[in-house]
Design an enzyme around this catalytic site. Structure first.
Site, PDB file in Angstrom:
ATOM      1  N   THR A   1       0.787  -1.229   0.156  1.00 17.93           N
ATOM      2  CA  THR A   1      -0.171   0.042   0.153  1.00 17.93           C
ATOM      3  C   THR A   1       0.949   1.337   0.174  1.00 17.93           C
ATOM      4  O   THR A   1       1.603   1.493   1.083  1.00 17.93           O
ATOM      5  CB  THR A   1      -1.005  -0.149   1.096  1.00 17.93           C
ATOM      6  OG1 THR A   1      -1.778  -1.293   1.570  1.00 17.93           O
ATOM      7  CG2 THR A   1      -1.820   1.241   1.214  1.00 17.93           C
ATOM      8  N   LYS A  27      -7.299   1.759  -2.980  1.00 20.71           N
ATOM      9  CA  LYS A  27      -6.731   0.795  -1.854  1.00 20.71           C
ATOM     10  C   LYS A  27      -6.799   1.674  -0.687  1.00 20.71           C
ATOM     11  O   LYS A  27      -7.205   1.527   0.395  1.00 20.71           O
ATOM     12  CB  LYS A  27      -5.294   0.262  -2.302  1.00 20.71           C
ATOM     13  CG  LYS A  27      -4.504  -0.188  -0.820  1.00 20.71           C
ATOM     14  CD  LYS A  27      -5.223  -1.630  -0.410  1.00 20.71           C
ATOM     15  CE  LYS A  27      -4.779  -1.955   1.139  1.00 20.71           C
ATOM     16  NZ  LYS A  27      -5.428  -2.991   2.041  1.00 20.71           N
ATOM     17  N   LYS A  58       0.021   4.798   8.539  1.00 25.13           N
ATOM     18  CA  LYS A  58       0.750   4.989   7.499  1.00 25.13           C
ATOM     19  C   LYS A  58      -0.290   5.194   6.199  1.00 25.13           C
ATOM     20  O   LYS A  58      -0.578   6.169   5.430  1.00 25.13           O
ATOM     21  CB  LYS A  58       1.614   3.926   7.173  1.00 25.13           C
ATOM     22  CG  LYS A  58       2.491   4.210   5.770  1.00 25.13           C
ATOM     23  CD  LYS A  58       1.920   3.124   4.779  1.00 25.13           C
ATOM     24  CE  LYS A  58       2.045   1.694   4.852  1.00 25.13           C
ATOM     25  NZ  LYS A  58       1.351   0.849   3.816  1.00 25.13           N
TER      26      LYS A  58
HETATM   27  P1  NAP Z   1       5.331  -6.482   7.765  1.00 23.63           P
HETATM   28  O1  NAP Z   1       4.897  -7.790   8.340  1.00 23.63           O
HETATM   29  O2  NAP Z   1       5.887  -5.464   8.810  1.00 23.63           O
HETATM   30  O3  NAP Z   1       6.408  -6.821   6.687  1.00 23.63           O
HETATM   31  C1  NAP Z   1       7.173  -5.573   6.049  1.00 23.63           C
HETATM   32  C2  NAP Z   1       8.050  -6.235   5.266  1.00 23.63           C
HETATM   33  O4  NAP Z   1       8.755  -4.861   4.683  1.00 23.63           O
HETATM   34  C3  NAP Z   1       9.148  -6.927   6.043  1.00 23.63           C
HETATM   35  O5  NAP Z   1       9.467  -7.607   4.860  1.00 23.63           O
HETATM   36  C4  NAP Z   1      10.211  -6.179   6.318  1.00 23.63           C
HETATM   37  O6  NAP Z   1      11.608  -6.502   6.260  1.00 23.63           O
HETATM   38  C5  NAP Z   1      10.160  -5.168   4.916  1.00 23.63           C
HETATM   39  N1  NAP Z   1      11.022  -3.808   5.344  1.00 23.63           N
HETATM   40  C6  NAP Z   1      10.393  -2.879   5.908  1.00 23.63           C
HETATM   41  N2  NAP Z   1      11.244  -1.705   5.663  1.00 23.63           N
HETATM   42  C7  NAP Z   1      12.385  -2.298   5.243  1.00 23.63           C
HETATM   43  C8  NAP Z   1      13.428  -1.591   4.600  1.00 23.63           C
HETATM   44  N3  NAP Z   1      13.710  -0.324   5.171  1.00 23.63           N
HETATM   45  N4  NAP Z   1      14.373  -2.333   3.932  1.00 23.63           N
HETATM   46  C9  NAP Z   1      13.999  -3.644   3.625  1.00 23.63           C
HETATM   47  N5  NAP Z   1      12.994  -4.086   4.154  1.00 23.63           N
HETATM   48  C10 NAP Z   1      11.990  -3.603   4.806  1.00 23.63           C
HETATM   49  O7  NAP Z   1       4.160  -5.801   7.080  1.00 23.63           O
HETATM   50  P2  NAP Z   1       2.830  -6.562   6.202  1.00 23.63           P
HETATM   51  O8  NAP Z   1       1.682  -6.528   6.987  1.00 23.63           O
HETATM   52  O9  NAP Z   1       3.311  -7.617   5.632  1.00 23.63           O
HETATM   53  O10 NAP Z   1       2.452  -5.294   5.169  1.00 23.63           O
HETATM   54  C11 NAP Z   1       3.262  -5.100   4.085  1.00 23.63           C
HETATM   55  C12 NAP Z   1       2.437  -4.269   2.979  1.00 23.63           C
HETATM   56  O11 NAP Z   1       1.341  -4.940   2.797  1.00 23.63           O
HETATM   57  C13 NAP Z   1       2.241  -2.872   3.739  1.00 23.63           C
HETATM   58  O12 NAP Z   1       2.280  -1.821   2.634  1.00 23.63           O
HETATM   59  C14 NAP Z   1       0.743  -3.088   4.342  1.00 23.63           C
HETATM   60  O13 NAP Z   1       0.300  -1.631   4.276  1.00 23.63           O
HETATM   61  C15 NAP Z   1       0.176  -3.738   3.196  1.00 23.63           C
HETATM   62  N6  NAP Z   1      -0.969  -4.702   3.396  1.00 23.63           N
HETATM   63  C16 NAP Z   1      -0.922  -5.189   4.807  1.00 23.63           C
HETATM   64  C17 NAP Z   1      -2.210  -5.785   5.178  1.00 23.63           C
HETATM   65  C18 NAP Z   1      -1.989  -6.595   6.724  1.00 23.63           C
HETATM   66  O14 NAP Z   1      -3.405  -6.889   7.063  1.00 23.63           O
HETATM   67  N7  NAP Z   1      -0.910  -6.758   7.179  1.00 23.63           N
HETATM   68  C19 NAP Z   1      -3.141  -6.025   4.502  1.00 23.63           C
HETATM   69  C20 NAP Z   1      -3.030  -5.537   2.970  1.00 23.63           C
HETATM   70  C21 NAP Z   1      -2.088  -4.793   2.900  1.00 23.63           C
HETATM   71  P3  NAP Z   1      12.017  -7.211   7.900  1.00 23.63           P
HETATM   72  O15 NAP Z   1      11.443  -8.646   7.843  1.00 23.63           O
HETATM   73  O16 NAP Z   1      13.461  -7.370   7.563  1.00 23.63           O
HETATM   74  O17 NAP Z   1      11.528  -6.432   8.879  1.00 23.63           O
END
Ligand code: NAP
Length: 294
Positions: free
Chosen positions: A91, A167, A235
């Site tokens: 997102t 989104k 965010k």
């Molecule tokens: P998450 O579990 O916090 O995972 C974030 C990912 O990004 C991890 O692989 C993290 O690596 C990586 N990352 C963050 N900062 C970084 C950086 N500076 N350099 C390299 N890697 C970095 O988040 P998530 O829930 O999967 O969400 C990911 C995306 O999907 C977001 O944009 C979110 O808004 C969207 N989304 C989430 C959901 C939900 O319900 N969770 C639903 C729809 C959409 P590390 O493992 O090393 O921290």
């Protein structure tokens, strides 16, 4: 197909595993170490650039700065396999989607914005809704991949920013639904009505939608584990505020839910589910940070 994948967080790992199940060869990179047994069948690669040596690459990093750092600042587009299509499923902001489209065009690569609807459990069961926008041939090239990790791919036109605006609007409206339910509970609990009974009533009569069903459960069970982390939801509210500012509009309900999420994250609750704003409104929890409208 050979697929590169960047970002094996809660969502990314589930999506990458489903690509493997669909028979694709997945080469994935994650910033921090991921145990092999968490991602069986996926080849972990040492550099993000390695993921761009594939037929297509999917990115599921947390936000605009992470994508900028990992992909643009490291100049990965310059060394990507020629003809590769890059699908950004995170997102991200409308403005950044436009910038990504331009940077890919300059590098002679195809770009698709494909943010998703659905929490990690939905991603794990391959039932996401994917909002896809980009050039028709680029979408056609990756549609089979997207279909293998989703219930439906919604194609929203050639301007990638459309998918991101849609989104962001969806998440903004879910936050509003969470807050709306909580405020309804404040009024009805004040006269002794049990919240489970009130929520059952509104679900069966006026508000039968998915967001209401899902988040009323959190409110009834007083359980606020993610799910979708409050810090990521904040965010998204910021992205919505930026998008509205760019068109010269203010959105008062957006300001209210953004304020609630800001308070939650400032109070150290950023890792909780974003429905934590409902817990604050109904005073299941209280936060000691100055004058508080909740
Ligand atoms: P998450 O579990 O916090 O995972 C974030 C990912 O990004 C991890 O692989 C993290 O690596 C990586 N990352 C963050 N900062 C970084 C950086 N500076 N350099 C390299 N890697 C970095 O988040 P998530 O829930 O999967 O969400 C990911 C995306 O999907 C977001 O944009 C979110 O808004 C969207 N989304 C989430 C959901 C939900 O319900 N969770 C639903 C729809 C959409 P590390 O493992 O090393 O921290």
């Amino acid at each position: 197909m050979q697929i590169g994948f960047i970002g094996l967080g809660s969502m990314g790992a589930a999506m990458a595993l489903n690509l493997v199940k669909a028979g694709h060869e997945v080469r994935a990179w994650n910033r921090s170490r991921v145990a092999d047994d968490r991602v069986p069948g996926i080849t972990l690669v040492p550099r993000a650039a390695d993921a761009f040596q594939a037929d297509a690459v999917l990115t599921m990093l947390s936000d605009d700065p992470a994508i900028r750092e990992v992909i643009l600042d490291a100049d990965l587009l310059a060394s990507a396999r020629p003809g590769i299509t890059h699908v950004v499923t995170s997102t991200i902001s409308v403005a950044f989607a436009r910038e990504l489209e331009l940077r890919h065009k300059e590098a002679g690569l195809s770009y698709v914005s494909a943010p998703v609807l659905g929490r990690p459990n939905v991603a794990a069961s391959g039932q996401l809704n994917i909002l896809a926008a980009g050039k028709a041939d680029a979408i056609a090239a990756v549609e089979p991949l997207l279909a293998s990790i989703s219930k439906k791919v919604w194609t929203l036109g050639e301007d990638p920013a459309r998918a991101n605006a849609a989104k962001i609007a969806c998440n903004m409206m879910i936050a509003m639904a969470i807050e709306a339910m909580a405020e309804g509970v404040v009024l009805t609990e004040s006269v002794g009505l049990d919240r489970a009974d009130f929520l059952e009533l509104i679900l069966a009569t006026l508000f039968s939608g998915r967001a209401y069903e899902s988040y009323s459960t959190q409110l009834t069970n007083r359980s606020f584990e993610p799910g979708f982390k409050a810090k990521l939801a904040l965010k998204d509210m910021r992205l919505a505020a930026e998008a509205s500012r760019q068109i010269g509009r203010t959105l008062p309900m957006l300001d209210a839910v953004r304020e609630g999420l800001t308070k939650a994250v400032s109070a150290g609750l950023g890792e909780k589910d974003w429905s934590i704003i409902a817990a604050m409104t109904v005073r299941d929890i209280t936060i000691a940070t100055g004058p508080d409208r909740r």
